[in-house]
Design an enzyme around this catalytic site. Structure first.
Site, PDB file in Angstrom:
ATOM      1  N   LYS A 121      -7.180   1.176   1.962  1.00  0.00           N
ATOM      2  CA  LYS A 121      -7.369  -0.172   2.525  1.00  0.00           C
ATOM      3  C   LYS A 121      -7.987  -1.086   1.475  1.00  0.00           C
ATOM      4  CE  LYS A 121      -8.985  -2.694   6.546  1.00  0.00           C
ATOM      5  NZ  LYS A 121      -7.713  -3.431   6.647  1.00  0.00           N
ATOM      6  N   GLY A 151       6.223   0.087   4.153  1.00  0.00           N
ATOM      7  CA  GLY A 151       4.773   0.297   4.200  1.00  0.00           C
ATOM      8  C   GLY A 151       4.363   1.296   5.275  1.00  0.00           C
ATOM      9  N   HIS A 168     -12.281   3.102   7.381  1.00  0.00           N
ATOM     10  CA  HIS A 168     -10.826   3.189   7.202  1.00  0.00           C
ATOM     11  C   HIS A 168     -10.491   4.080   6.013  1.00  0.00           C
ATOM     12  CE1 HIS A 168     -10.670  -0.386   9.828  1.00  0.00           C
ATOM     13  NE2 HIS A 168      -9.422  -0.027  10.056  1.00  0.00           N
TER      14      HIS A 168
HETATM   15  P1  NAD Z   1       1.030  -0.955   3.015  1.00  0.00           P
HETATM   16  O1  NAD Z   1       0.603  -1.366   1.653  1.00  0.00           O
HETATM   17  O2  NAD Z   1       1.345   0.494   3.271  1.00  0.00           O
HETATM   18  O3  NAD Z   1       2.337  -1.802   3.443  1.00  0.00           O
HETATM   19  C1  NAD Z   1       2.568  -3.154   3.148  1.00  0.00           C
HETATM   20  C2  NAD Z   1       4.018  -3.283   2.745  1.00  0.00           C
HETATM   21  O4  NAD Z   1       4.337  -4.667   2.621  1.00  0.00           O
HETATM   22  C3  NAD Z   1       4.318  -2.629   1.380  1.00  0.00           C
HETATM   23  O5  NAD Z   1       5.402  -1.718   1.514  1.00  0.00           O
HETATM   24  C4  NAD Z   1       4.665  -3.816   0.495  1.00  0.00           C
HETATM   25  O6  NAD Z   1       5.619  -3.519  -0.502  1.00  0.00           O
HETATM   26  C5  NAD Z   1       5.207  -4.802   1.524  1.00  0.00           C
HETATM   27  N1  NAD Z   1       5.215  -6.191   1.042  1.00  0.00           N
HETATM   28  C6  NAD Z   1       4.242  -6.844   0.360  1.00  0.00           C
HETATM   29  N2  NAD Z   1       4.650  -8.097   0.038  1.00  0.00           N
HETATM   30  C7  NAD Z   1       5.905  -8.223   0.525  1.00  0.00           C
HETATM   31  C8  NAD Z   1       6.863  -9.276   0.509  1.00  0.00           C
HETATM   32  N3  NAD Z   1       6.608 -10.456  -0.093  1.00  0.00           N
HETATM   33  N4  NAD Z   1       8.055  -9.076   1.107  1.00  0.00           N
HETATM   34  C9  NAD Z   1       8.333  -7.888   1.728  1.00  0.00           C
HETATM   35  N5  NAD Z   1       7.470  -6.853   1.758  1.00  0.00           N
HETATM   36  C10 NAD Z   1       6.271  -7.022   1.169  1.00  0.00           C
HETATM   37  O7  NAD Z   1      -0.093  -1.455   4.001  1.00  0.00           O
HETATM   38  P2  NAD Z   1      -0.355  -1.069   5.528  1.00  0.00           P
HETATM   39  O8  NAD Z   1      -1.387   0.019   5.613  1.00  0.00           O
HETATM   40  O9  NAD Z   1       0.950  -0.857   6.252  1.00  0.00           O
HETATM   41  O10 NAD Z   1      -1.077  -2.387   6.054  1.00  0.00           O
HETATM   42  C11 NAD Z   1      -0.454  -3.665   5.959  1.00  0.00           C
HETATM   43  C12 NAD Z   1      -1.354  -4.719   6.588  1.00  0.00           C
HETATM   44  O11 NAD Z   1      -1.486  -4.488   7.993  1.00  0.00           O
HETATM   45  C13 NAD Z   1      -2.797  -4.736   6.037  1.00  0.00           C
HETATM   46  O12 NAD Z   1      -3.224  -6.091   5.948  1.00  0.00           O
HETATM   47  C14 NAD Z   1      -3.576  -3.984   7.100  1.00  0.00           C
HETATM   48  O13 NAD Z   1      -4.941  -4.338   7.132  1.00  0.00           O
HETATM   49  C15 NAD Z   1      -2.870  -4.456   8.335  1.00  0.00           C
HETATM   50  N6  NAD Z   1      -3.023  -3.612   9.540  1.00  0.00           N
HETATM   51  C16 NAD Z   1      -3.182  -4.281  10.707  1.00  0.00           C
HETATM   52  C17 NAD Z   1      -3.234  -3.591  11.904  1.00  0.00           C
HETATM   53  C18 NAD Z   1      -3.282  -4.375  13.195  1.00  0.00           C
HETATM   54  O14 NAD Z   1      -3.284  -3.784  14.278  1.00  0.00           O
HETATM   55  N7  NAD Z   1      -3.271  -5.716  13.132  1.00  0.00           N
HETATM   56  C19 NAD Z   1      -3.165  -2.189  11.914  1.00  0.00           C
HETATM   57  C20 NAD Z   1      -3.006  -1.528  10.679  1.00  0.00           C
HETATM   58  C21 NAD Z   1      -2.925  -2.256   9.494  1.00  0.00           C
END
Ligand code: NAD
Length: 270
Positions: free
Chosen positions: A162, A13, A158
């Site tokens: 998102k 991701g 964002h």
């Molecule tokens: P993304 O879709 O690019 O990445 C998520 C990844 O998780 C994908 O590659 C997907 O295939 C994988 N995934 C989903 N289910 C899975 C499973 N059961 N097993 C293994 N892998 C699995 O999304 P992103 O932009 O990287 O964001 C991910 C999350 O992080 C979102 O909820 C986003 O809001 C959050 N986020 C939080 C912060 C923070 O500081 N807390 C910062 C940025 C993003």
């Protein structure tokens, strides 16, 4: 004491790749594994190559239970609410550190994670950056000092990919504002406005969501009074800030007793 062995779930991701880089680069830890969901195009890829680090000889798998039970010390998880709930149960079984950056949880998900934290040290935060956690502390302070004659509105923007709204960070800022005022966010929040809404109720905490382009994350908390306004804002330029915060949280949580912690705990702001 050896280095903390960390793995990344959701390794393919946007955040997964940043987490792999941060875990590889930060002192005190070692990047030892990664998983993706079954069927993902990234299963079988080299974690290092995907993260732009060059070949590390660590292959991305799809067997999360095996990874959690493989003797690692902690897992970095920015995936989906359903996946993170399952991972928290695996972390509890393995008694390892679980860092959750995923956003968009429902109340019953939160309860399951809380239950898992009886057996694992879990750090969960809608935003892992130092700047946003500082902003959160400031918002709480300002909300505490000003009364309801200042209307609180939270605006966020964002990137177009998102999927949840308002952002986890916007909700975290809302909680801070409500906490500062001694009210419940659930009772005071207005998540959207459309059509004839009537006048703004005193004490409401409003949210507005913008989506577009490649924006990493922008948040503004407005305290709008009569003839004056305070605006506190944060702009994230690079996802690396969240990844660095997540790895710092993992190092902090190592050898801590089980429990559900926040970035406030990690950064000593609580
Ligand atoms: P993304 O879709 O690019 O990445 C998520 C990844 O998780 C994908 O590659 C997907 O295939 C994988 N995934 C989903 N289910 C899975 C499973 N059961 N097993 C293994 N892998 C699995 O999304 P992103 O932009 O990287 O964001 C991910 C999350 O992080 C979102 O909820 C986003 O809001 C959050 N986020 C939080 C912060 C923070 O500081 N807390 C910062 C940025 C993003």
């Amino acid at each position: 004491m050896g280095e903390m062995k960390l793995a990344v779930v959701g390794a393919g991701g946007r955040m997964g790749r940043n987490l792999a880089r941060a875990a590889h680069e930060m002192e005190g830890c070692e990047l030892v594994g990664g998983v993706e969901r079954a069927g993902s195009e990234y299963v079988g890829c080299d974690l290092g190559e995907l993260a732009g680090l060059g070949r590390l000889g660590v292959e991305i798998g799809d067997d999360a239970p095996a990874l959690f039970a493989s003797g690692i010390d902690g897992v970095l998880d920015f995936t989906t609410p359903a996946a993170s709930v399952q991972f928290s149960e695996l972390a509890a079984q393995a008694r390892i550190v679980h860092i959750i950056g995923t956003t968009g949880f429902k109340a019953d998900d939160e309860q399951k994670i809380k239950a898992a934290s009886r057996h694992a040290a879990i750090v969960k935060a809608g935003n892992m950056s130092l700047g946003i956690n500082m902003l959160t502390a400031l918002v709480e302070q300002v909300a505490n000092a000003l009364d309801e004659s200042f209307d609180i509105e939270i605006v966020e923007m964002h990137h177009r990919h998102k999927v949840d709204a308002p952002s986890g960070t916007a909700l975290m800022l809302g909680e801070a504002a409500a906490g500062g005022r001694g009210v419940s966010l659930e009772e005071k929040s207005v998540r959207s406005r459309d059509g004839h809404t009537g006048e703004r109720r005193a004490g409401d905490i409003g949210f507005a969501t913008l989506r577009g382009g490649s924006v990493v994350g922008e948040h503004k908390v407005i305290f709008a009074g009569n003839a004056e306004r305070i605006e506190l804002s944060h702009i994230a330029d690079d996802r690396g800030i969240f990844a660095t915060g997540a790895v710092k949280a993992a190092l902090w949580a190592k050898d801590r007793k089980p429990g559900l912690y926040s970035m406030k705990d990690v950064l000593g702001l609580s």
